[in-house]
Design a protein around this motif. Structure first.
Motif, PDB file in Angstrom:
ATOM      1  N   PHE A   1      38.709  34.917  42.051  1.00  0.00           N
ATOM      2  CA  PHE A   1      39.152  35.943  40.869  1.00  0.00           C
ATOM      3  C   PHE A   1      37.993  37.227  41.437  1.00  0.00           C
ATOM      4  CE2 PHE A   1      36.786  38.622  38.095  1.00  0.00           C
ATOM      5  CZ  PHE A   1      37.696  38.823  36.494  1.00  0.00           C
ATOM      6  N   LEU A   2      36.749  36.956  41.900  1.00  0.00           N
ATOM      7  CA  LEU A   2      35.736  38.203  42.815  1.00  0.00           C
ATOM      8  C   LEU A   2      36.834  38.711  43.657  1.00  0.00           C
ATOM      9  CD1 LEU A   2      31.958  36.842  41.895  1.00  0.00           C
ATOM     10  CD2 LEU A   2      33.529  38.676  40.820  1.00  0.00           C
ATOM     11  N   LYS A   3      37.530  37.804  44.597  1.00  0.00           N
ATOM     12  CA  LYS A   3      38.366  38.645  45.761  1.00  0.00           C
ATOM     13  C   LYS A   3      39.043  38.982  45.674  1.00  0.00           C
ATOM     14  CE  LYS A   3      40.541  36.904  50.544  1.00  0.00           C
ATOM     15  NZ  LYS A   3      40.021  37.565  51.109  1.00  0.00           N
ATOM     16  N   GLN A   4      40.321  38.521  44.650  1.00  0.00           N
ATOM     17  CA  GLN A   4      41.400  39.542  43.971  1.00  0.00           C
ATOM     18  C   GLN A   4      40.619  40.642  42.732  1.00  0.00           C
ATOM     19  OE1 GLN A   4      42.980  37.035  40.718  1.00  0.00           O
ATOM     20  NE2 GLN A   4      45.490  38.290  40.702  1.00  0.00           N
ATOM     21  N   PHE A   5      39.288  40.484  43.095  1.00  0.00           N
ATOM     22  CA  PHE A   5      39.227  42.551  42.252  1.00  0.00           C
ATOM     23  C   PHE A   5      37.655  42.514  42.974  1.00  0.00           C
ATOM     24  CE2 PHE A   5      41.485  40.045  39.166  1.00  0.00           C
ATOM     25  CZ  PHE A   5      42.333  40.838  38.532  1.00  0.00           C
ATOM     26  N   GLU A   6      38.008  42.209  44.204  1.00  0.00           N
ATOM     27  CA  GLU A   6      36.808  42.562  44.825  1.00  0.00           C
ATOM     28  C   GLU A   6      36.452  44.113  45.101  1.00  0.00           C
ATOM     29  OE1 GLU A   6      36.603  41.127  48.866  1.00  0.00           O
ATOM     30  OE2 GLU A   6      38.771  42.311  49.376  1.00  0.00           O
ATOM     31  N   ASN A   7      37.207  45.108  44.594  1.00  0.00           N
ATOM     32  CA  ASN A   7      36.816  46.790  44.656  1.00  0.00           C
ATOM     33  C   ASN A   7      37.121  46.836  43.379  1.00  0.00           C
ATOM     34  OD1 ASN A   7      37.106  46.958  47.777  1.00  0.00           O
ATOM     35  ND2 ASN A   7      39.302  46.766  47.892  1.00  0.00           N
ATOM     36  N   ASP A   8      36.845  46.545  42.119  1.00  0.00           N
ATOM     37  CA  ASP A   8      36.553  46.911  41.238  1.00  0.00           C
ATOM     38  C   ASP A   8      35.525  46.683  40.648  1.00  0.00           C
ATOM     39  OD1 ASP A   8      39.506  46.056  41.196  1.00  0.00           O
ATOM     40  OD2 ASP A   8      39.811  44.835  39.462  1.00  0.00           O
ATOM     41  N   VAL A   9      34.955  47.632  39.444  1.00  0.00           N
ATOM     42  CA  VAL A   9      33.973  47.730  39.034  1.00  0.00           C
ATOM     43  C   VAL A   9      33.797  47.112  37.513  1.00  0.00           C
ATOM     44  CG1 VAL A   9      32.453  49.698  38.360  1.00  0.00           C
ATOM     45  CG2 VAL A   9      33.645  50.043  39.808  1.00  0.00           C
ATOM     46  N   VAL A  10      33.362  46.429  37.250  1.00  0.00           N
ATOM     47  CA  VAL A  10      33.083  45.881  36.886  1.00  0.00           C
ATOM     48  C   VAL A  10      31.291  45.904  35.436  1.00  0.00           C
ATOM     49  CG1 VAL A  10      31.223  43.788  37.192  1.00  0.00           C
ATOM     50  CG2 VAL A  10      32.771  43.804  35.503  1.00  0.00           C
ATOM     51  N   CYS A  11      31.442  46.009  33.635  1.00  0.00           N
ATOM     52  CA  CYS A  11      30.353  45.764  33.307  1.00  0.00           C
ATOM     53  C   CYS A  11      30.435  45.463  32.260  1.00  0.00           C
ATOM     54  CB  CYS A  11      30.233  47.658  32.443  1.00  0.00           C
ATOM     55  SG  CYS A  11      29.300  48.303  31.729  1.00  0.00           S
ATOM     56  N   PRO A  12      29.521  45.113  31.767  1.00  0.00           N
ATOM     57  CA  PRO A  12      28.770  43.430  31.054  1.00  0.00           C
ATOM     58  C   PRO A  12      29.334  44.413  28.865  1.00  0.00           C
ATOM     59  CG  PRO A  12      27.498  43.192  32.409  1.00  0.00           C
ATOM     60  CD  PRO A  12      28.044  44.790  32.877  1.00  0.00           C
ATOM     61  N   ILE A  13      29.911  43.556  28.171  1.00  0.00           N
ATOM     62  CA  ILE A  13      29.986  43.844  26.951  1.00  0.00           C
ATOM     63  C   ILE A  13      28.446  43.210  26.599  1.00  0.00           C
ATOM     64  CG2 ILE A  13      31.493  44.082  25.128  1.00  0.00           C
ATOM     65  CD1 ILE A  13      33.663  44.733  27.275  1.00  0.00           C
ATOM     66  N   TYR A  14      27.507  43.381  25.486  1.00  0.00           N
ATOM     67  CA  TYR A  14      27.278  43.358  25.205  1.00  0.00           C
ATOM     68  C   TYR A  14      27.141  43.999  23.282  1.00  0.00           C
ATOM     69  CZ  TYR A  14      24.416  41.876  29.623  1.00  0.00           C
ATOM     70  OH  TYR A  14      24.056  41.437  30.166  1.00  0.00           O
ATOM     71  N   THR A  15      26.388  43.012  22.053  1.00  0.00           N
ATOM     72  CA  THR A  15      26.796  42.704  21.314  1.00  0.00           C
ATOM     73  C   THR A  15      24.445  41.759  20.717  1.00  0.00           C
ATOM     74  OG1 THR A  15      27.742  41.502  20.594  1.00  0.00           O
ATOM     75  CG2 THR A  15      28.456  43.048  20.998  1.00  0.00           C
ATOM     76  N   LYS A  16      23.579  42.668  20.037  1.00  0.00           N
ATOM     77  CA  LYS A  16      23.175  42.446  20.024  1.00  0.00           C
ATOM     78  C   LYS A  16      22.518  41.289  21.190  1.00  0.00           C
ATOM     79  CE  LYS A  16      24.748  41.718  14.877  1.00  0.00           C
ATOM     80  NZ  LYS A  16      25.372  40.996  14.389  1.00  0.00           N
ATOM     81  N   ASN A  17      22.001  41.690  22.395  1.00  0.00           N
ATOM     82  CA  ASN A  17      22.124  40.977  23.152  1.00  0.00           C
ATOM     83  C   ASN A  17      22.527  40.093  23.549  1.00  0.00           C
ATOM     84  OD1 ASN A  17      19.906  43.110  24.227  1.00  0.00           O
ATOM     85  ND2 ASN A  17      18.311  42.219  22.607  1.00  0.00           N
ATOM     86  N   LYS A  18      23.772  39.907  23.722  1.00  0.00           N
ATOM     87  CA  LYS A  18      24.430  38.639  23.891  1.00  0.00           C
ATOM     88  C   LYS A  18      25.551  39.236  24.578  1.00  0.00           C
ATOM     89  CE  LYS A  18      26.312  34.505  22.541  1.00  0.00           C
ATOM     90  NZ  LYS A  18      27.475  33.905  21.352  1.00  0.00           N
ATOM     91  N   ILE A  19      25.903  38.716  25.876  1.00  0.00           N
ATOM     92  CA  ILE A  19      26.963  39.040  26.639  1.00  0.00           C
ATOM     93  C   ILE A  19      28.686  38.483  25.956  1.00  0.00           C
ATOM     94  CG2 ILE A  19      26.603  36.764  28.522  1.00  0.00           C
ATOM     95  CD1 ILE A  19      27.851  39.352  30.216  1.00  0.00           C
ATOM     96  N   ILE A  20      29.451  39.305  25.523  1.00  0.00           N
ATOM     97  CA  ILE A  20      30.627  38.675  24.925  1.00  0.00           C
ATOM     98  C   ILE A  20      31.931  39.740  24.781  1.00  0.00           C
ATOM     99  CG2 ILE A  20      28.986  38.488  22.614  1.00  0.00           C
ATOM    100  CD1 ILE A  20      31.319  41.301  22.212  1.00  0.00           C
ATOM    101  N   GLY A  21      31.458  39.743  26.763  1.00  0.00           N
ATOM    102  CA  GLY A  21      33.130  40.006  27.323  1.00  0.00           C
ATOM    103  C   GLY A  21      32.667  41.435  28.532  1.00  0.00           C
ATOM    104  N   MET A  22      33.219  41.743  29.253  1.00  0.00           N
ATOM    105  CA  MET A  22      33.416  42.585  29.689  1.00  0.00           C
ATOM    106  C   MET A  22      35.066  43.695  30.060  1.00  0.00           C
ATOM    107  SD  MET A  22      34.155  40.730  34.060  1.00  0.00           S
ATOM    108  CE  MET A  22      35.354  39.332  34.306  1.00  0.00           C
ATOM    109  N   VAL A  23      34.032  44.841  30.759  1.00  0.00           N
ATOM    110  CA  VAL A  23      35.237  45.294  31.388  1.00  0.00           C
ATOM    111  C   VAL A  23      35.640  45.843  32.530  1.00  0.00           C
ATOM    112  CG1 VAL A  23      33.988  47.924  30.799  1.00  0.00           C
ATOM    113  CG2 VAL A  23      36.152  47.781  30.731  1.00  0.00           C
ATOM    114  N   VAL A  24      36.621  46.281  33.266  1.00  0.00           N
ATOM    115  CA  VAL A  24      36.780  45.913  34.381  1.00  0.00           C
ATOM    116  C   VAL A  24      37.653  47.580  34.942  1.00  0.00           C
ATOM    117  CG1 VAL A  24      37.715  44.226  36.665  1.00  0.00           C
ATOM    118  CG2 VAL A  24      36.466  43.876  34.782  1.00  0.00           C
ATOM    119  N   PHE A  25      37.033  47.699  36.168  1.00  0.00           N
ATOM    120  CA  PHE A  25      37.928  49.003  36.105  1.00  0.00           C
ATOM    121  C   PHE A  25      38.023  48.615  37.911  1.00  0.00           C
ATOM    122  CE2 PHE A  25      36.586  50.832  32.203  1.00  0.00           C
ATOM    123  CZ  PHE A  25      37.092  51.970  31.859  1.00  0.00           C
ATOM    124  N   GLY A  26      40.224  49.049  37.782  1.00  0.00           N
ATOM    125  CA  GLY A  26      40.252  48.940  39.379  1.00  0.00           C
ATOM    126  C   GLY A  26      39.840  50.309  39.715  1.00  0.00           C
TER     127      GLY A  26
END
Length: 183
Positions: A70-95
């Motif tokens: 997964f990391l190799k497939q998107f290695e040049n992408d930027v990821v930002c975790p999505i948090y609600t109430k200090n709990k990670i619930i997902g991530m947004v990824v930009f190529g």
């Protein structure tokens, strides 16, 4: 200005993985197969971050083969975790940017804003799903109470709801409308 973007999170609370909820530009990929399981080390690593980071900069210690792919497939992408109430619930990824340049600090801040807005929306969707489930349970309880009181009606309401759902499905109604008609 990115080549692609997507958001990963759980679609339903019963899922044990994050899947692609929405995407733009992932033409050649089967997004149904893109999954990150909740017990994966990638999620554990992402918990250490709040701000956007290039996926290639994430520590790769103790990652499983599918996580490394997964990391190799998107290695040049930027990821930002999505948090609600200090709990990670997902991530947004930009190529990567279509210009080939690196993201600026302003663009990283914009990605953080997108992640925060996504958190709010995902939280609202989950709450509405919970309300919908509660409503369906209430309707079923009322149905069972009616059947207990009027024994001659036993099964009639459920059969009728099933016939309505089957008919709506054959007529090509969308799933959301079929559920509404069944209720």
């Amino acid at each position: 200005g990115s080549s692609h973007a997507f958001i990963m999170a759980r679609e339903k609370k019963t899922q044990n993985y994050w899947g692609v909820l929405v995407e733009k530009g992932l033409r050649s990929l089967n997004t149904e197969q893109l999954r990150i399981y909740l017990d994966s080390n990638i999620i554990t690593i992402l918990r250490a971050f709040r701000d956007p980071i290039y996926l290639k900069d994430l520590p790769k210690d103790n990652l499983f083969t599918d996580e490394l792919q997964f990391l190799k497939q998107f290695e040049n992408d930027v990821v930002c975790p999505i948090y609600t109430k200090n709990k990670i619930i997902g991530m947004v990824v930009f190529g990567p940017k279509v210009t080939g340049t690196k993201y600026t600090l302003e663009e990283f801040n914009l990605i953080s804003v997108v992640a925060n807005q996504s958190a709010f929306i995902l939280e609202q969707v989950q709450q509405s799903d919970e309300y919908r489930d509660q409503f369906a349970r209430t309707v079923r309880a009322m149905l069972y109470a009616m059947e207990a009181k009027f024994a001659f009606n036993k099964g009639h309401l459920i059969r009728t709801a099933n016939y309505v759902s089957i008919t709506a499905k054959r007529l090509g109604f969308p799933i959301s409308e079929i559920k509404q008609l069944g209720l």
